[in-house]
Design a protein around this motif. Structure first.
Motif, short mmCIF file in Angstrom:
data_model
loop_
_atom_site.label_atom_id
_atom_site.label_comp_id
_atom_site.label_asym_id
_atom_site.label_seq_id
_atom_site.Cartn_x
_atom_site.Cartn_y
_atom_site.Cartn_z
N THR A 121 -7.80 6.50 6.18
CA THR A 121 -6.39 6.96 6.34
C THR A 121 -5.56 6.01 5.53
O THR A 121 -4.33 6.37 5.16
CB THR A 121 -5.75 6.81 7.88
N SER A 122 -5.94 4.68 5.17
CA SER A 122 -5.12 3.95 4.27
C SER A 122 -5.26 4.29 2.89
O SER A 122 -5.87 5.13 2.41
CB SER A 122 -5.80 2.59 4.43
N ALA A 157 3.11 0.15 -11.42
CA ALA A 157 4.33 0.73 -10.90
C ALA A 157 3.86 2.40 -10.27
O ALA A 157 4.49 2.58 -9.27
CB ALA A 157 5.36 0.56 -11.85
N THR A 158 2.94 3.06 -11.20
CA THR A 158 2.79 4.30 -10.94
C THR A 158 1.91 4.30 -9.57
O THR A 158 1.90 4.98 -8.81
CB THR A 158 1.70 4.92 -12.13
N VAL A 184 0.64 3.89 -2.85
CA VAL A 184 1.10 3.03 -1.84
C VAL A 184 2.35 3.56 -1.13
O VAL A 184 2.21 4.04 0.11
CB VAL A 184 1.17 1.38 -2.21
N GLU A 185 3.30 3.82 -1.83
CA GLU A 185 4.57 4.07 -1.19
C GLU A 185 4.37 5.83 -0.91
O GLU A 185 5.33 5.98 0.01
CB GLU A 185 5.95 3.91 -2.15
N LEU A 205 -0.75 7.81 0.26
CA LEU A 205 -1.80 8.76 -0.07
C LEU A 205 -3.04 8.23 0.73
O LEU A 205 -3.07 6.93 0.66
CB LEU A 205 -2.02 8.80 -1.49
N ASN A 206 -3.77 8.94 1.22
CA ASN A 206 -5.35 8.55 1.77
C ASN A 206 -6.31 9.27 0.60
O ASN A 206 -6.12 9.81 -0.06
CB ASN A 206 -5.42 8.88 3.21
N LEU A 207 -7.61 8.91 1.10
CA LEU A 207 -8.73 9.33 0.27
C LEU A 207 -8.59 10.86 -0.01
O LEU A 207 -8.71 11.49 -0.94
CB LEU A 207 -9.98 8.84 0.98
N LEU A 208 -8.46 11.67 1.23
CA LEU A 208 -8.25 13.05 1.31
C LEU A 208 -7.19 13.53 0.19
O LEU A 208 -7.72 14.52 -0.53
CB LEU A 208 -8.28 13.52 2.54
N ASP A 209 -6.03 12.96 0.40
CA ASP A 209 -5.12 13.36 -0.62
C ASP A 209 -5.54 13.23 -2.16
O ASP A 209 -5.29 14.07 -2.77
CB ASP A 209 -3.96 12.43 -0.40
#
Length: 122
Positions: A34-35, A68-69, A75-76, A79-83
């Motif tokens: 989830t991270s 920045a991307t 990060v902002e 998104l997680n691995l699945l995304d």
């Protein structure tokens, strides 16, 4: 599936001391899915992309110029691995490699207030 993997990463080895795990157990009980993925994981995913355009987009996020991307999108954007795998469908990393690069699931804190004995009548 019924495949088994050896816990290769240091984080999982610390938990299971190298015993074989099912893929479901390794991913479901020991890996943090989830991270936001670290840049090293994005590099791994890029190398497993069949689509050169997807590979280039991922590599652009992990290079110095893409800092920045990465921060904005991953990060902002939380998104997680699945995304990431949904956005880059040609990425097909090996399960052993994926487990190697995923962080270990953080231990859950436990206190008396969350104990079943305290809330037995609820």
């Amino acid at each position: 599936d019924g495949r088994r993997v050896f816990a290769a990463s240091a984080s999982i080895n610390a938990i299971k001391a190298g015993r074989p795990l099912s893929v479901a157990e390794a991913l479901g009980k020991h890996c943090d899915l989830t991270s936001p993925p670290k840049k090293s994981l994005l590099r791994l995913l890029a190398e497993s992309c069949g689509d050169p355009a997807e590979k280039d987009r991922l590599l652009a996020m992990v290079c110095t110029a893409g800092k920045a991307t990465y921060k904005k999108q991953v990060v902002e954007g939380e998104l997680n691995l699945l995304d990431i795998l949904e956005e880059f469908p040609s990425c097909k990393p090996g399960v052993e490699d994926l487990i190697e690069f995923l962080p270990a699931l953080a231990p859950r804190e436990y206190s008396v207030s969350s104990a079943a004995e305290v809330h037995a009548n609820e």
